[in-house]
Design an enzyme around this catalytic site. Sequence first.
Site, mmCIF file in Angstrom:
data_model
loop_
_atom_site.group_PDB
_atom_site.id
_atom_site.type_symbol
_atom_site.label_atom_id
_atom_site.label_comp_id
_atom_site.label_asym_id
_atom_site.label_seq_id
_atom_site.Cartn_x
_atom_site.Cartn_y
_atom_site.Cartn_z
ATOM 1 C CD GLU A 1 -58.542 5.931 -32.745
ATOM 2 O OE1 GLU A 1 -58.275 5.052 -31.900
ATOM 3 O OE2 GLU A 1 -58.181 7.110 -32.631
ATOM 4 N NE ARG B 1 -59.112 -6.939 -26.775
ATOM 5 C CZ ARG B 1 -59.007 -5.619 -26.626
ATOM 6 N NH1 ARG B 1 -58.594 -5.128 -25.482
ATOM 7 N NH2 ARG B 1 -59.256 -4.803 -27.600
ATOM 8 C CE LYS C 1 -55.463 -0.356 -33.739
ATOM 9 N NZ LYS C 1 -56.670 0.460 -33.649
#
Length: 561
Positions: free
Chosen positions: A35, A262, A272
Amino acid sequence: MNETERSLNFLEHIIEEDLKNGFPKENLRFRFPPEPNGYLHIGHASSICLNFGLGLRYNAPVNLRFDDTNPAKEEQEYVDAIKRDVEWLGYKWNTERYASDYFQQLYDWAVLLIKEGKAYVDSQTSEEMATQKGTPTKPGVESPYRNRSLKENLELFEGMKSGKFEEGKHVLRAKIDMSSSNMLMRDPIMYRVLHKSHHRTNTNWCIYPMYDWTHGESDYIEQVSHSLCTLEFAMHRELYDWFLDQVVDKNKVRPKQREFARRNLSHTVVSKRKLLRLVEEGVVNSWDDPRMPTISGLRRRGYTPEAIRNFADTIGIAKRDNLIDVSLLEFQVRDHLNKVASRVMAVLDPLKVIITNYPEGEEEWLEAENNPGDESAGFRKVPFSRELYIEKADFKEEANKKFFRLKLGSEVRLKNAYIIKAESCTKDDDGNVVEVQCTYDPKSKSGSGTEESLRKVKGTLHWVSVKHAIEAEVRLYDRLFTDESPDTHKDKDFMEFVNPDSLEIVTGFLEPSLKYAQVEDRVQFQRLGYFCVDPDSTSEKLVFNRTVGLRDSWAKIQEKK
RNA sequence: UGGCCCAUGGUGUAAUUGGCAACACUCCGGUUUUUGGUACCGUCAUUCAAGGUUCGAGUCCUUGUGGGCCAACCA
């Protein structure tokens, strides 16, 4: 290591199994779907290496697809940064795609679902819907709008699309099962009204599709065969498949979602939101601060694409929770830089040495090897003179046998130069040594082949000639957090673990061959570590970043005391 | 009180699908070295627990234990 000899990870096993069951190899296709709402970090690097690595392994195309369905968060700036980072890592995507390219197709399919009675417009508030949703242990209840007429649904959805309604008034929901044990199947939202300008479609649309509705269908449109994502999407798979069921054509490739864990890197954070806090609260200077785990930060720090790719390769991929120690990453940069970085001499904490028997005003240019492991790296000249700098830590008035460095009355080799002997030293009022007087053995010149030059002395020191040295700003980095997993403490904010000493700035004295070093040049300061030229450098003053120190067994011996 | 996923040295991954637990890093010890770097050699595990199936289980079954994920008009 040979690629074909490497053992397979669980995803490759899945692909091999599919191939064995008749899936045509030429239909293999992957994608990396960020994204564009922030900068890529080391975790993304792992995913990039996974997907593009699979592409290389199976000679299959890999798309770069921007998952741009939320105009509130996304910007062109991030698209550009992401493309730059993927390219820097050394990968080529087959085609550049955007989920927003599929808005019309997605809309058409949504209308189809409405017509089939599989989607409806809900007109409740988000709070109302939230309470109806139930909890993981309590089933939800159906919306009063769930059985609207087809005509009404079509009209309302059309109205949403044409901008008749304000945000929050209506949403389109899939009609699935409000009592499913999977919360995501309880009539998930497919579309919401958003009167925001999108970085690519501008104001063409005021309804935007949600992730679940978009992702699988985009994979399908692109004919992605294996859609790999992280474990937190595992529960989404059922919905991914349900949405696919509604549109899939049996003659086309049906994408398969599979999930992997992950990769978590120790002593850093990667979300983020947290990275943003580090920037906004001034803990670091920018997104590409060399202490940041962003790809741009690692690049500026001096990491190489090869090192990052090898890192991703050696840590592999699996389904269990993990916390990868940074030492695995650091090993990879050292390993690569050891092969490619030129050796140079730089003194970061200078102590003056006077060679008392070396003629004043004289200088000579000595030959120095650029890389002992690589003959083709060649040689360069370094100037020697009567006044030199060595590291403060390399001299002690007296020390035990384990100290292989300079001490009064004993000898040491100056790298690429002569053997010197410390005769005396002078101190300031506080008792700190400020100068060491030495004598040198004129016949001991490195490479001269004389008997004296072949003498074995235990220590070898790096040095620079005071007169010829160039000054540079040198930035020494340490890990950003003192805790190995700063954001996993339930009762503590990760900011409490910020290392106050993650950056130390010193003035270094470098050999003159470095004068014309260019931004991003990487070198080894012998006995100190790998350094690279920072973009903050000017024609007057070079700025170096320490990428990583050398392994330092002397430091370990000292720690034990 | 639910559902899904996971568990192999200090760290991260392997184990030809039931056949001598392997690789890399780290740590520790050593050899070489004009970088206390590099290179090379060596040490470090009864696979979360308890049962079961089997000639044989890290791998299959059962039950525990521990961890992660799931209730955004985010992705």
